[in-house]
Design an enzyme around this catalytic site. Structure first.
Site, short mmCIF file in Angstrom:
data_model
loop_
_atom_site.label_atom_id
_atom_site.label_comp_id
_atom_site.label_asym_id
_atom_site.label_seq_id
_atom_site.Cartn_x
_atom_site.Cartn_y
_atom_site.Cartn_z
N LYS A 232 73.45 48.48 28.96
CA LYS A 232 72.51 47.60 28.86
C LYS A 232 71.24 48.14 29.21
O LYS A 232 71.03 49.16 30.01
CB LYS A 232 72.63 46.28 29.56
CG LYS A 232 72.70 46.37 31.11
CD LYS A 232 73.22 45.24 31.62
CE LYS A 232 73.39 45.74 33.42
NZ LYS A 232 73.91 44.46 34.26
N TYR B 95 39.84 54.47 40.47
CA TYR B 95 39.15 53.11 40.37
C TYR B 95 39.03 52.61 41.72
O TYR B 95 40.05 52.51 42.60
CB TYR B 95 40.27 52.09 39.85
CG TYR B 95 40.31 52.39 38.35
CD1 TYR B 95 38.91 52.25 37.36
CD2 TYR B 95 41.28 52.26 37.58
CE1 TYR B 95 39.00 52.46 36.00
CE2 TYR B 95 41.48 52.50 36.05
CZ TYR B 95 40.19 52.57 35.54
OH TYR B 95 40.34 52.50 33.96
C1 LIG Z 1 74.86 45.16 34.96
C2 LIG Z 1 76.19 44.33 35.11
C3 LIG Z 1 77.16 45.52 35.80
C4 LIG Z 1 77.02 46.88 36.16
O1 LIG Z 1 76.70 46.77 37.58
P1 LIG Z 1 76.24 48.03 38.36
O2 LIG Z 1 75.88 47.64 39.46
O3 LIG Z 1 74.98 48.88 37.53
O4 LIG Z 1 77.41 48.83 38.12
C5 LIG Z 1 78.49 44.71 35.70
N1 LIG Z 1 78.75 43.63 35.10
C6 LIG Z 1 77.92 43.04 34.70
C7 LIG Z 1 78.30 41.51 34.31
C8 LIG Z 1 76.60 43.40 34.67
O5 LIG Z 1 75.64 42.42 34.11
#
Ligand SMILES: *Cc1c(COP(=O)(O)O)cnc(C)c1O
Length: 386
Positions: free
Chosen positions: A51, A278
């Site tokens: 994701k 700045y």
């Molecule tokens: C993002 C996510 C993960 C992965 O988590 P990590 O800590 O990056 O391994 C697993 N399960 C769900 C539902 C997520 O949204």
């Protein structure tokens, strides 16, 4: 006319972009992390969480690289992310983990994206979208076992099961949940959530459903708690080479995949008492050499780094001085002999024997490595090394 316009556009787009601010992605490290993590949970199916553009690393390239290693399951947060992967030719299983709206159901079914279903109201919608399919459409039920985020609560599960009994076009292929405190391996919260999860699975089985996959573990739980593996794990951050908590590196060896780098754009000598950037929040205390970097907060290099940020140049650490701007950042090169325009600069990642961890940079700006990685800007090209 239209043809000339198109040719002109083509020519403009073909000009190379020489701005050296890039995120270098080491696919060899990614693959090594994948195999190291697989070895931790040998008997479980491995879902690579890609994701947010694979936490800023580029979901298309990362997914294809992992698919070549035999990874068969990929998790995304939005339908848009899933579509991007399908359009890029990824044929493996794609799971939509982040919830969806009723109007997205037909596209999910068409593109064969397996949703985590967190609400009984979504079931009839999916069921009718799947009516034209020859085979039942697989779904994973997402239980809320105490994280109080997306999911079906224990109170709502019996009702959802009643609805499911009328969904002839769906197959409950999986059941899953999310841990609220996976990073703390001894948390009693995890204990309670695992109990609630096992009860939920038993209730589904009692009603005649037989979910093939059960999954709970993220990166931290995968490495720190074998009792969360069930028969599938969902791994994000650790794939990208960063431990979600320090204890993880006692068990598994990880290599950071991303190096955020640039080159010195300009070097100038200034007198003592000179204000920088700045608001002149930094004033030189001695005759100084100031370097200008072509990177700023629009690239994901945080504004908060003006207090204590450091970069690597010529094997040495140079402090960030003055306000970080949208497109430019200044560093103090007074103690970096010979620094010259064009010199490579590492913002985070390794450089020779030294390295700056994205975890430390994240701490400096009161956030976590997750947020830092996935907010590297859109205008920063990802450059892949094999
Ligand atoms: C993002 C996510 C993960 C992965 O988590 P990590 O800590 O990056 O391994 C697993 N399960 C769900 C539902 C997520 O949204």
């Amino acid at each position: 006319m239209a043809e000339r316009e198109a040719a002109k556009q083509q020519k403009i787009l073909s000009f190379s972009c020489a701005r050296p601010t890039v995120a270098e992605i080491d696919l060899h490290a990614l693959v090594a992390n994948y195999h190291a993590l697989r070895a931790v949970a040998r008997d479980a199916e491995f879902m690579a969480v890609v994701k947010a553009d694979a936490y800023g690393h580029g979901a298309v390239e990362v997914s294809h690289a992992l698919a070549r290693q035999g990874c068969r399951h990929f998790g995304v947060a939005t339908l848009g992310e899933a579509k991007e992967l399908r359009a890029a030719g990824l044929e493996e299983r794609i799971y939509l983990m982040g919830g969806f709206f009723a109007q997205e159901a037909p596209e999910l079914v068409d593109l064969d994206i397996v949703p985590f279903v967190a609400d009984a109201a979504a079931l009839p919608v999916l069921d009718s979208a799947a009516a034209a399919n020859a085979d039942p459409f697989p779904i994973h039920l997402k239980l809320d076992t105490g994280a109080t985020r997306l999911g079906i609560t224990s109170e709502d599960l019996p009702g959802a099961i009643e609805v499911l009994k009328h969904c002839r076009n769906l197959e409950v292929e999986g059941v899953c949940t999310l841990l609220a405190s996976a990073a703390d391996p001894s948390s009693p919260v995890t204990e309670r959530q695992l109990e609630a999860f096992v009860r939920g699975v038993a209730m589904l089985r009692g009603a005649g459903f037989n979910p093939r996959y059960q999954h709970v573990a993220n990166s931290a739980a995968t490495v720190l708690r074998a009792d969360t593996h069930f028969n599938m794990i969902r791994v994000g951050l650790a794939l990208y080479g960063l431990p979600p908590v320090p204890a993880v590196i006692n068990t598994v060896s990880l290599t950071p995949v991303m190096t955020f780098k640039t080159r010195l754009l300009q070097v100038k000598r200034v007198a003592a008492g000179t204000g920088v950037s700045y608001g002149h929040t930094f004033v030189t205390a001695r005759p100084s050499v100031i370097g200008v970097l072509p990177v700023g907060y629009a690239d994901g290099y945080r504004r908060g780094l003006q207090n204590g940020g450091e970069v690597l140049i010529r094997g040495l650490r140079a402090p960030v001085v003055g306000a970080v701007c949208m497109d430019l950042t200044m560093v103090d090169l007074t103690d970096v002999p010979g620094a010259a325009a064009g010199d490579p600069v590492v913002l985070w990642g390794g450089s020779g024997a030294d390295s700056i961890s994205a975890i430390d940079v994240a701490h400096q700006v009161s956030t976590i490595s997750y947020e830092l990685l996935c907010t590297v800007g859109r205008r920063v090209p990802r450059v892949y090394r094999d």
